[in-house]
Each structure stands twice: as C-alpha cells, then as structure tokens.
Motif scaffolding. Structure first.
Motif, PDB file in Angstrom:
ATOM      1  N   THR A 163     -23.943  26.424  35.496  1.00  0.00           N
ATOM      2  CA  THR A 163     -22.632  26.105  34.938  1.00  0.00           C
ATOM      3  C   THR A 163     -21.683  25.608  36.020  1.00  0.00           C
ATOM      4  O   THR A 163     -20.945  24.630  35.829  1.00  0.00           O
ATOM      5  CB  THR A 163     -22.039  27.344  34.247  1.00  0.00           C
ATOM      6  N   GLN A 164     -21.714  26.263  37.176  1.00  0.00           N
ATOM      7  CA  GLN A 164     -20.826  25.870  38.272  1.00  0.00           C
ATOM      8  C   GLN A 164     -21.157  24.471  38.779  1.00  0.00           C
ATOM      9  O   GLN A 164     -20.274  23.674  39.088  1.00  0.00           O
ATOM     10  CB  GLN A 164     -20.932  26.902  39.398  1.00  0.00           C
ATOM     11  N   GLN A 165     -22.452  24.140  38.854  1.00  0.00           N
ATOM     12  CA  GLN A 165     -22.845  22.809  39.320  1.00  0.00           C
ATOM     13  C   GLN A 165     -22.475  21.733  38.308  1.00  0.00           C
ATOM     14  O   GLN A 165     -22.102  20.625  38.678  1.00  0.00           O
ATOM     15  CB  GLN A 165     -24.343  22.790  39.617  1.00  0.00           C
ATOM     16  N   GLU A 166     -22.585  22.043  37.025  1.00  0.00           N
ATOM     17  CA  GLU A 166     -22.150  21.094  36.004  1.00  0.00           C
ATOM     18  C   GLU A 166     -20.661  20.797  36.143  1.00  0.00           C
ATOM     19  O   GLU A 166     -20.228  19.642  36.020  1.00  0.00           O
ATOM     20  CB  GLU A 166     -22.448  21.647  34.615  1.00  0.00           C
ATOM     21  N   GLU A 167     -19.888  21.819  36.414  1.00  0.00           N
ATOM     22  CA  GLU A 167     -18.450  21.610  36.607  1.00  0.00           C
ATOM     23  C   GLU A 167     -18.180  20.775  37.847  1.00  0.00           C
ATOM     24  O   GLU A 167     -17.271  19.938  37.870  1.00  0.00           O
ATOM     25  CB  GLU A 167     -17.733  22.961  36.711  1.00  0.00           C
ATOM     26  N   LEU A 168     -18.979  20.987  38.904  1.00  0.00           N
ATOM     27  CA  LEU A 168     -18.800  20.208  40.126  1.00  0.00           C
ATOM     28  C   LEU A 168     -19.064  18.733  39.871  1.00  0.00           C
ATOM     29  O   LEU A 168     -18.288  17.864  40.292  1.00  0.00           O
ATOM     30  CB  LEU A 168     -19.737  20.731  41.214  1.00  0.00           C
ATOM     31  N   VAL A 169     -20.169  18.425  39.193  1.00  0.00           N
ATOM     32  CA  VAL A 169     -20.494  17.025  38.891  1.00  0.00           C
ATOM     33  C   VAL A 169     -19.431  16.411  37.990  1.00  0.00           C
ATOM     34  O   VAL A 169     -18.976  15.286  38.200  1.00  0.00           O
ATOM     35  CB  VAL A 169     -21.884  16.938  38.228  1.00  0.00           C
ATOM     36  N   ARG A 170     -18.997  17.173  36.972  1.00  0.00           N
ATOM     37  CA  ARG A 170     -17.979  16.666  36.057  1.00  0.00           C
ATOM     38  C   ARG A 170     -16.657  16.429  36.779  1.00  0.00           C
ATOM     39  O   ARG A 170     -15.983  15.425  36.569  1.00  0.00           O
ATOM     40  CB  ARG A 170     -17.797  17.662  34.910  1.00  0.00           C
ATOM     41  N   LEU A 171     -16.299  17.343  37.673  1.00  0.00           N
ATOM     42  CA  LEU A 171     -15.049  17.205  38.424  1.00  0.00           C
ATOM     43  C   LEU A 171     -15.112  15.998  39.355  1.00  0.00           C
ATOM     44  O   LEU A 171     -14.148  15.226  39.450  1.00  0.00           O
ATOM     45  CB  LEU A 171     -14.784  18.478  39.221  1.00  0.00           C
ATOM     46  N   SER A 172     -16.245  15.805  40.042  1.00  0.00           N
ATOM     47  CA  SER A 172     -16.381  14.671  40.962  1.00  0.00           C
ATOM     48  C   SER A 172     -16.260  13.353  40.228  1.00  0.00           C
ATOM     49  O   SER A 172     -15.529  12.450  40.642  1.00  0.00           O
ATOM     50  CB  SER A 172     -17.726  14.752  41.692  1.00  0.00           C
TER      51      SER A 172
END
Length: 602
Positions: free
Chosen positions: A215-224
């Motif tokens: 979940t945290q990595q998905e948020e990172l990709v989405r944020l980038s």
C-alpha cells in the motif's frame, strides 16, 4: 496459471506472477541465486565455528584455574600449563579471526550480488521501455522514475539481508541444538521449544507488513506521478483557477503516504518487540536451568553425571547464538516485505509480452545484425499473419505485400489493427501465427537495423526539454556533420520556417517537456522537421499524422509527408481522406484483411 519463486532461481506453480512474467524484473538468475546461497553458507559456517570457540572458552575458564591450583601444589608442571593456556588463547583468537573473515566475505558476496540484481533490473526496465511500441500505453514519467529508483532500491536490502539468512537459519540452530544436546537434553529441549515461536509470530506479522508495504509503495508511485503531472500542467491549472484544489489534492496524497510509512514502521517496531521477548525468554530459561543445576537443585537433564561448570558455561555461550540467526531473519523480514512488494509492482509495470524471458519478446533473432544490410526502400510482406490482443482477434490469416518505394494508406475504424500493423513492421509486435518479413527477413531479425533507418510520425509526437535545435538533432547520429542550412531546409519542408523565425531565440529557443510552450500544430510541424533530418531513412511510418489539426496545418503536414515519401517505402495509418492524394494504394482493415488487395489511385 500464476507463478512465484519458492527457491532462488526456481519458478514453481503458485501465486505472484503470470506465465508471461516468469523471468520478470528483479528476479535473480541461476548464478546470482547460487551466490546468495553461498553467502548464506558462509554465514552459517561462521556461526557454527562459534561452537568450537565456545568449547575452547568453556574449557579454558572451567579447567585451567583448577589445573593452575594443582600446579601450585606441585602436582602439575607450571610451564606446561602456561604453554597450554597460550595455545588455548591463540586457538580462540584464530577461530575469532576466521569467523570475522567469513562474515565479511559473506556480506561482500551478498552485497555485490544484490547490486548486480538491481543493476540488471534497471537495465531490463529501460530495455523493455525502449522496445515498447511508440503507440503503446506507457506509465507516467513520475511513476516510471519511482519504479526505476525507489522500488528497484528496495530489492537490494531484500537480497542482501534476507535471502542469505534463510540458508543460515536452516543450518545454525540445528548445529547448536545438537552441540547442546551432547551435554544436556533439557537445555536442547528449551531451545527447540522457544526457537520456533519466533518465526511463527514473525510470519504472522510479516503478512501484515507485506500488505502495508504494498500500500505504501502504491502511494509513492501515485504521489510521484501526480506531482510531476501537476507541475507540467501548472499553467493550465492556473488559467482554470484550480491551483488551490490541486494543492489540497497533493497535500492529501502526501498525508496518505506519511500515514502508510508510519504504519509500516509500527509493524517493524512490533516485530522487534516480539523478537526480543521470545529471545529473552529462551535465554532466561536456559540460565535458570544451568544455574539451578550447578547449585544441585536440578539433577535431571544430563546424560548420567551432574552438569559441570564448563558444561554449563558452554550451554550459556551457545544459547545466544542459537537465537542470533532467528533474530537476524526476523530483523530482515521488513526488508523481505518491501522487496516482495516492489518485485510484484515491477512485474505489472509492462504487459507480459514485453517482460524479459518471454518467448514472444521483441528483438529475438539468430541473425547477426552486422550481416544485414538495408540500403534501399524495403519490401514488406505479411504471410498468413494472426495476431490477438487480450483474446480479441485483430488479424487472422492476414496477407499483404508492400512493394519497395510504395506509399500505402491504411484505413479502418479504431481497433481494426492500423497501429498493430505498424508495430508488426517495426518488430514491436510478434505474430501469433504466420510471418512478417522485411526484405525476406523476419521483422524481429531486421528490427534493430530498421529502427535506425525509419521515419516515425505519431499522432502525439514527443519533444524533449532543451532547445529546438537540440530536438531536431535527435534524429541524426552525428550532429557535428549537420549544418544550420540542413536545419532550415528541414523546417521549410515541414512548413515550420516562419514559426521558428518568430520565436525569440530562433533555433536556440528552449522548449519545455513534451514541447511545452508550443501548440499541438506547432509540435506536429517541429516533429515533421525532425523526421526530415533523418536523410538516410528508407522507411516512413505514420500513425494519424494529421489528427486534431486545422486545415492549414494539416495541408503543410501532408505536403511535407509527400516529399518525405519520395524514394522510401511508406505506410500511413489514418482516418483522414485528404491523405489519399499522396498514396499509391490503400487498404481497409475493417474486415481483418479481406480488402488487403486495396484500390489503386491514379
């Protein structure tokens, strides 16, 4: 069928990846898998040597003092005891040095192997991105950058820290339990009971850690991706008064990422607490048993005689090392969660047909590139070609021959296969059946050379950050041989000469990413001028080159295309009937090649 790797370098049936991604990004190859196992074995040998070191220490502390007392009474020669003590100290030091050497070597091997896996993953990501069709969907720049940097970085700790610990965990506890059981079966039983509780609880926590990490990595990709997209469209957002709303959206995304990061950290701290709790309990039980045995309160648990001081010390020295691999394994479990989540995200970055190791991957050829020549307009032939996308048939028994120096217009409704046909010529699309040939060679065999001699015009041409001149020079291999007259000649062909003359700095005018600062029509003209710079091209491919253009701009683009088609084989996919005037033949794909013979225009 879905796949996962249960052992390093082995693919087994299970979960995690599809059959097309069996060798997806971030997986170790056989050599790297062996290196990681070797690192684990080196760590295991280093730990097992502690058994010998602990035995020497226990014997020295338990036996030598009594022997020196006997020497004072004249029962033993003192010089022999001194020599024996030095030999024991030297042996302990030698084993310690050997253990340090093995540990350092294991860490070096694991670190170098993890770095190699990361480097290869990045190279494969960039290679697949380069092989992907220009017309295919591609992740946003921010998301792709996050995959190539942050997510690939997460593979390093996983392979460096976690994978070697698996081998260590299988060998060291068994060796220490066996050594303990030689003197006390109760001490060995305590270790056997307390040890497995750590992996059990860590596995339960690890399930939650993996989900939180994904979940945290998905948020990172989405944020980038979101942040970069907003920065690119800052002017548009300002004009539409959407700045405040965009700020709130970015702030919300940042807060979600912060919350996800803290959730992962909470789980990591929880795992450390569980680890220390059971390790402390195991050591305490061993210490209590040894202590009461030496006091004479416990007589059971040994093989006949009572437990001696040296034996008890030996057991107490081994107990912490029994838990050391378990603690290291548990400590690396967070790295495992992050690494597996990253590898899962990388596996879904591109379609399965583009992943490394797929039998349908592009550029598979047994023909040496150096033995292929392409000096004139090529002949292109589709022989009984069948191509499907997502179980939908695009071509079935499709036959078509494009003669050298012919200009072919490809028409048909959306989804009829116009872009697929162009991708097949360039080797981006491998047919399910039949052959696509260019000059009697398969398209994939000649693709590396053909792509260096092709003019490509898409409906959404991409310009890069830099000067307009730098964008034009991207079409040539050696910019030093290009004169300014060559640049202006290409601009005149594209009808962009007046446009560039109006710019404040002419050819040196800086352009933003994706041609920011120019209109759609202006971008299309600059892209056409860039295409005209490739004078050694023998093939022209265009996909909707006049889409969304006004009549004046479309007329300039069509005239430029007509000039570029001279002396080249050309394939133009379009809905625009005005392009028919520059074509020598046209085909309609709406019946999957039924009209492939086409109509000839005067």
């Amino acid at each position: 069928m879905t796949l996962k790797r249960e052992k390093i370098g082995t693919v087994v049936e299970g979960e995690g990846q599809d059959s097309g991604a069996a060798a997806a990004f971030g997986w170790p190859d056989k050599g790297e898998g062996r290196s990681l196992k070797r690192a684990g074995r080196l760590l295991a040998v280093s730990d097992l040597l502690w058994i010998a070191q602990a035995g020497l220490i226990s014997w020295a502390l338990g036996s030598l003092p009594m022997m020196f007392s006997a020497a004072d009474d004249g029962q033993v020669i003192e010089g022999d005891l001194t020599s024996l003590a030095f030999q024991a100290a030297a042996s302990i030091a030698l084993v310690a040095v050997l253990r340090v050497f093995l540990q350092n070597r294991a860490e070096t091997v694991a670190r170098q192997t993890a770095r190699a896996i990361q480097s290869r993953a990045r190279a494969e990501l960039l290679s697949v991105a380069a092989r992907t069709s220009p017309s295919a969907e591609f992740p946003s720049s921010g998301a792709f950058a996050a995959h190539v940097t942050e997510q690939v970085d997460l593979l390093g700790p996983y392979y460096r820290n976690f994978e070697p610990q698996k081998v260590r965990l299988r060998l060291v506890p068994l060796g220490i339990v066996a050594a303990t059981a030689v003197f006390s079966w109760v001490g060995a039983l305590i270790l056997v009971v307390c040890g497995p509780l750590i992996p059990v609880f860590m596995a339960l926590i690890g399930m939650r850690a993996k989900a939180a990490s994904e979940t945290q990595q998905e948020e990172l990709v989405r944020l980038s991706g979101s942040l970069l997209d907003r920065i690119r469209g800052l002017e548009t957002l300002t004009l539409f008064g959407a700045i405040e709303r965009t700020q709130r959206q970015i702030a919300d995304a940042g807060e979600r990422f912060r919350t996800g990061t803290m959730r992962v950290l909470k789980i990591a701290f929880l795992s450390s607490t569980v680890l220390e709790l059971f390790s402390a309990l195991g050591l305490a039980f061993c210490a209590v048993y040894v202590g009461f045995s030496l006091l004479g309160e416990i007589q059971a648990g040994t093989w006949g005689g009572p437990l001696t001081f040296a034996q008890g010390l030996f057991i107490l020295l081994l107990a912490p090392e029994f838990f050391a691999p378990l603690r290291a394994y548990a400590a690396a479990y967070h790295d495992r969660a992050g690494g597996l989540a990253a590898r899962k995200k990388l596996a879904t970055l591109f379609p399965s047909q583009n992943t490394p190791g797929n039998p349908k991957r592009a550029e598979r050829s047994d023909v040496p590139v150096g033995s292929i020549s392409l000096s004139g307009p090529p002949a292109i032939q589709f022989r009984s070609v069948g191509i499907s996308h997502d179980e939908r048939c695009v071509f079935k028994e499709f036959d078509l021959r494009i003669e050298p120096d012919e200009t072919l217009l490809v028409e048909g409704p959306s989804g009829s296969g116009k872009t697929t046909l162009i991708d097949g010529i360039l080797g981006f699309q491998e047919p399910d059946s039949g052959k696509i040939q260019v000059n009697d060679l398969t398209a994939t065999a000649i693709a590396p050379l053909l792509r260096r001699k092709v003019i490509w015009l898409g409906q959404s041409p991409r310009l890069f950050h830099g000067s307009l001149k730098a964008n034009l020079l991207r079409a040539v291999d050696t910019s030093a041989a290009v004169t300014e007259d060559d640049l202006w000649q290409a601009l005149r062909l594209a009808g962009a000469e007046a446009l560039v003359q109006r710019l404040p700095r002419g050819l040196e005018t800086p352009l933003g990413e994706d041609g920011f600062g120019l209109s759609v029509g202006e971008i299309r003209r600059v892209a056409l001028a860039r295409a005209a710079m490739r004078k050694d091209a023998v093939l022209l491919l265009a996909d909707e080159p006049t889409a969304s253009l006004d009549e004046e701009t479309a007329a300039d683009v069509i005239e430029g295309l007509r000039k570029l088609c001279d002396g080249r084989t050309a394939v133009i996919a379009t809905h625009d009937p005005t392009l028919r005037k520059i074509a020598s033949r046209r085909i309609d794909l709406k019946a999957f090649g039924v009209l492939a013979e086409g109509e000839v225009f005067a």
